[in-house]
Design an enzyme around this catalytic site. Structure first.
Site, PDB file in Angstrom:
ATOM      1  N   HIS A  52       0.850  -1.180   0.000  1.00 12.48           N
ATOM      2  CA  HIS A  52       0.000   0.000   0.000  1.00 12.48           C
ATOM      3  C   HIS A  52       0.889   1.233   0.000  1.00 12.48           C
ATOM      4  O   HIS A  52       1.198   1.772  -1.038  1.00 12.48           O
ATOM      5  CB  HIS A  52      -0.959  -0.040   1.197  1.00 12.48           C
ATOM      6  CG  HIS A  52      -1.884   1.126   1.254  1.00 12.48           C
ATOM      7  ND1 HIS A  52      -2.093   1.853   2.406  1.00 12.48           N
ATOM      8  CD2 HIS A  52      -2.631   1.704   0.295  1.00 12.48           C
ATOM      9  CE1 HIS A  52      -2.945   2.813   2.141  1.00 12.48           C
ATOM     10  NE2 HIS A  52      -3.294   2.761   0.869  1.00 12.48           N
ATOM     11  N   CYS A  61      -0.691   0.189   9.473  1.00 13.67           N
ATOM     12  CA  CYS A  61      -0.849   1.572   9.013  1.00 13.67           C
ATOM     13  C   CYS A  61      -2.253   1.853   8.514  1.00 13.67           C
ATOM     14  O   CYS A  61      -2.883   2.813   8.939  1.00 13.67           O
ATOM     15  CB  CYS A  61       0.188   1.904   7.949  1.00 13.67           C
ATOM     16  SG  CYS A  61       1.808   2.063   8.682  1.00 13.67           S
ATOM     17  N   HIS A  62      -2.733   1.027   7.601  1.00 12.60           N
ATOM     18  CA  HIS A  62      -4.088   1.243   7.108  1.00 12.60           C
ATOM     19  C   HIS A  62      -4.860  -0.069   7.046  1.00 12.60           C
ATOM     20  O   HIS A  62      -5.842  -0.196   6.328  1.00 12.60           O
ATOM     21  CB  HIS A  62      -4.066   1.936   5.744  1.00 12.60           C
ATOM     22  CG  HIS A  62      -3.083   3.062   5.686  1.00 12.60           C
ATOM     23  ND1 HIS A  62      -1.811   2.909   5.204  1.00 12.60           N
ATOM     24  CD2 HIS A  62      -3.178   4.336   6.110  1.00 12.60           C
ATOM     25  CE1 HIS A  62      -1.157   4.049   5.329  1.00 12.60           C
ATOM     26  NE2 HIS A  62      -1.956   4.927   5.873  1.00 12.60           N
ATOM     27  N   GLY A  63      -4.334  -1.069   7.768  1.00 17.01           N
ATOM     28  CA  GLY A  63      -5.082  -2.315   7.915  1.00 17.01           C
ATOM     29  C   GLY A  63      -5.092  -3.271   6.739  1.00 17.01           C
ATOM     30  O   GLY A  63      -6.158  -3.670   6.285  1.00 17.01           O
ATOM     31  N   TYR A  93      -4.766  14.096   4.672  1.00 14.65           N
ATOM     32  CA  TYR A  93      -4.516  12.692   4.970  1.00 14.65           C
ATOM     33  C   TYR A  93      -5.842  11.940   5.125  1.00 14.65           C
ATOM     34  O   TYR A  93      -5.989  10.814   4.660  1.00 14.65           O
ATOM     35  CB  TYR A  93      -3.683  12.605   6.248  1.00 14.65           C
ATOM     36  CG  TYR A  93      -3.040  11.265   6.510  1.00 14.65           C
ATOM     37  CD1 TYR A  93      -2.193  10.691   5.578  1.00 14.65           C
ATOM     38  CD2 TYR A  93      -3.265  10.583   7.709  1.00 14.65           C
ATOM     39  CE1 TYR A  93      -1.587   9.472   5.827  1.00 14.65           C
ATOM     40  CE2 TYR A  93      -2.660   9.376   7.981  1.00 14.65           C
ATOM     41  CZ  TYR A  93      -1.815   8.819   7.028  1.00 14.65           C
ATOM     42  OH  TYR A  93      -1.217   7.618   7.295  1.00 14.65           O
TER      43      TYR A  93
END
Ligand code: HEM
Ligand code: FES
Lengths: 181, 416
Positions: free
Chosen positions: A121, A145-147, B292
């Site tokens: 990612h 971090c973002h799963g 973000y």
């Protein structure tokens, strides 16, 4: 007479246009060829490229254990998979995977899975190498971090990562010694 | 240019050959400024002072900083502990970046509220958005320099955004890094660019000011200056107002530097960078959080990147998206309500950017992202067809002098 001088003039103009255009073209090529070294100097330098291989000794790596080594500034994961993990990885149906790949295409020796430990990612290092780590829903690795969830073959099964964990180019120098890069 | 106003013979001699004094007299002394400006008009000069502060402290920091992966972290710790007044200089630079963004964000929302981006100030606005982009690039690279965990992983995640570009993405990322990961080459080039970009910003700021002085400032009621009765000379009226604002700003800034210097930072950045271990929860600096949040709201890698850059790109074209000819929100009752919704939306996005990307936070991020784009792409062009704007006053001096509300000023005109 008048037509004659007119064509003469047109001819001159055409010549002039040609000179102008070719001057611009030459200047353009000159500027571009000077810009290229300035841009290309930012690409990896010769010494950076030269550092590109690492050897790993797997003789002390027990079944179920994993080690992380540094290769080209990045972590490389090697996991000595258990029989069950191998079975899981081989039997998982690849049809509904985001980046379908057979486990056999991702390993040289099915006991050892070798992966670039960088989430596809946005580049975090997934968890799952240490015994206490969260390993995600598919038991392989989990990127906090973002799963993103990866399975025992390092394939992406859930989360935002678009592709499987990369397999670096490597070869077995002996049964327990591999050379990466 | 009106001559012979300088008594000092040296000044006179120089000015005759290099009209720098005439120029300053014209642009800073006599410069006619609308007389009804409120305190939101202080933020432009504050931004300029913040920029100068960053440059001065940055140059001094560079004298003690070492751009190498083995020494960077230690050199910053040395600045903090051993270099004379180093802690002060670094805390000013560190908090200065945050305050610079606070000031610039207020400055931008001021522009949105009072319609300052509308004709004839479109280029002025575009130059401003360009400054914002350059500031973001500068701040991002500056944050990498102390080489803490957040420096390293922030740099990794943000540079990896470019890998979303089809076909050439990976090569671009390698090119940005100068290697196969964020490493010494990356740190060196970031230092070089972090040093030089602020001077590029100075250049764009000068263009911004040239464009400003072409038509002068907009003002709270958003109508054009009609004559000298509507203006005051910049000096001493606005010099003093700007200086007063500066005093207030410096008081707050000093309080942060001396009493809460790490309030806006992240403790993980006091751990040296480790390429083998990612911190559990990566967050960018607060001023990037809304963007973000937009990045993470989109479930697709390339899509997220496009929406994030799109959220800034859209700012470049709002002079043409907003089709109303009335500038100030004071006369646009519906626009005004939506302005506050937009502000709340951006604050919400900022909050969501700091939260983990899961569950309700993801859903809220999507709604807030959708609203952000709805506001500019749909509301801006369509609102003028529905909204009934309030009547505009005849001139700036009228409501100011009569001390009455704009509506009664209009009634006054009707009577006449
Ligand atoms: C637009 C103006 C600028 C912004 C927004 C900015 C922002 C930043 C930020 C956020 C940091 C990290 C602070 C930290 O966490 O320690 C930093 C560090 C640094 N900056 Fe800047 N900066 C600016 C101008 C400059 C200039 C003009 C120079 C040099 C001429 C400079 C030199 C440095 C150095 C040497 C560091 C590393 C030391 C440290 O981390 O404290 N900066 N900058
Ligand atoms: S970097 Fe791993 S999920 Fe985003």
């Amino acid at each position: 007479m008048s037509t004659k001088s007119k064509t003469k003039k047109n001819k001159d103009e055409g010549k002039r246009d040609f000179l102008v255009v070719s001057t611009y073209a030459m200047a353009g090529i000159g500027a571009a060829s000077f810009a290229w070294p300035l841009i290309d100097q930012m690409n990896p330098a010769a010494d950076t490229l030269a550092l590109a291989s690492t050897e790993i000794d797997l003789s002390s790596l027990e079944e179920g254990q994993a080690i992380t080594v540094k290769w080209r500034g990045k972590p490389v994961f090697v996991r000595h998979r258990t029989a069950e993990e191998i079975k899981n990885a081989q039997e998982a149906s690849i049809d509904d995977m985001r980046d379908p790949e057979k486990d056999s295409d991702r390993v040289t020796n099915e006991k050892y899975i070798v992966l670039v430990g960088v989430c596809t990612h946005l580049g975090c290092v997934p968890l799952g190498q240490k015994s206490g780590d969260v390993k995600g829903q598919y038991g392989g690795w989990f990127c906090p971090c973002h799963g993103s969830h990866y399975d025992h073959s390092g394939r992406i099964r859930k989360g935002p990562a678009p592709t499987n964990l990369a397999v670096p180019s490597y070869e077995f120098l002996s049964d327990t010694l591999i050379k990466i890069g | 240019m009106s001559k012979a106003k300088f008594k000092n013979p040296v000044v006179k001699w120089i000015d005759h050959r290099l009209p720098i004094f005439s120029f300053m007299d014209h642009e800073l002394n006599h410069y006619p400024t609308p007389k009804n400006l409120n305190y939101f008009w202080n933020f432009g000069s504050l931004a300029g002072i913040a920029l100068v502060t960053m440059i001065i402290t940055g140059i001094v920091l560079s004298m003690n900083y070492t751009a190498h992966v083995d020494y960077a972290f230690d050199s910053v710790e040395r600045i903090m502990r051993d270099v004379n007044h180093g802690w002060l200089i670094r805390y000013i630079h560190m908090n200065g970046a945050s305050f610079f963004f606070i000031v610039v964000y207020i400055h931008i929302f001021r522009g949105l509220y009072y319609g300052s981006y509308k004709a004839p100030r479109e280029l002025l606005w575009i130059l401003g958005v360009l400054i914002l982009l350059l500031m973001m690039a500068t701040a991002f690279m500056g944050y990498v320099l102390p080489w803490g965990q957040m420096s390293f992983w922030g740099a990794t995640v943000i540079t990896n955004l470019f890998s979303a570009i089809p076909l050439v993405g990976e090569s671009i990322v390698t090119w940005l890094w100068g290697g196969f990961s964020v490493d010494n080459s990356t740190l060196n080039r970031f230092f070089s660019l972090h040093f030089v970009l602020p001077f590029v910003i100075v250049g764009v700021v000068i263009l911004h000011l040239v464009a400003l002085h072409r038509f002068g400032s907009n003002n709270p009621i958003g109508i054009d200056v009609k004559g000298t009765q509507d203006t005051l000379p910049f000096n001493p009226y606005y010099t003093i107002k700007d200086l007063f604002g500066l005093g207030v700003f410096l008081t707050i800034f000093a309080a942060a530097v001396f009493f809460f210097p790490n309030f806006m930072g992240h403790p993980d950045n006091y751990i040296e960078a480790n390429p083998m271990v990612t911190p559990a929860h990566i967050v960018p600096e607060w001023y990037f959080l809304p963007f973000y949040a937009i990045l993470r709201a989109i479930p697709d890698k390339l899509g997220g990147v496009l929406f994030m850059f799109g959220s800034i790109a859209v700012l470049f074209v709002i002079p043409w998206l907003d089709r109303s000819s009335v500038r100030s929100s004071q006369f646009r009752p519906i626009f005004k309500i939506f302005f506050w919704i937009l502000l709340a939306d951006c604050v919400l996005l900022g909050y969501l950017g700091a939260m983990p990307a899961e569950g309700i936070y993801v859903i809220l991020s999507r709604i807030a992202t959708a609203y952000y784009f709805f506001h500019f792409l749909i509301l801006f062009p369509l609102l003028p067809y529905i909204e009934k704007t309030k009547p505009l006053p005849i001139s700036i001096s009228e409501p100011v002098l009569s001390g009455s509300s704009p509506a009664s000023a209009f009634a006054f005109r009707e009577k006449k």
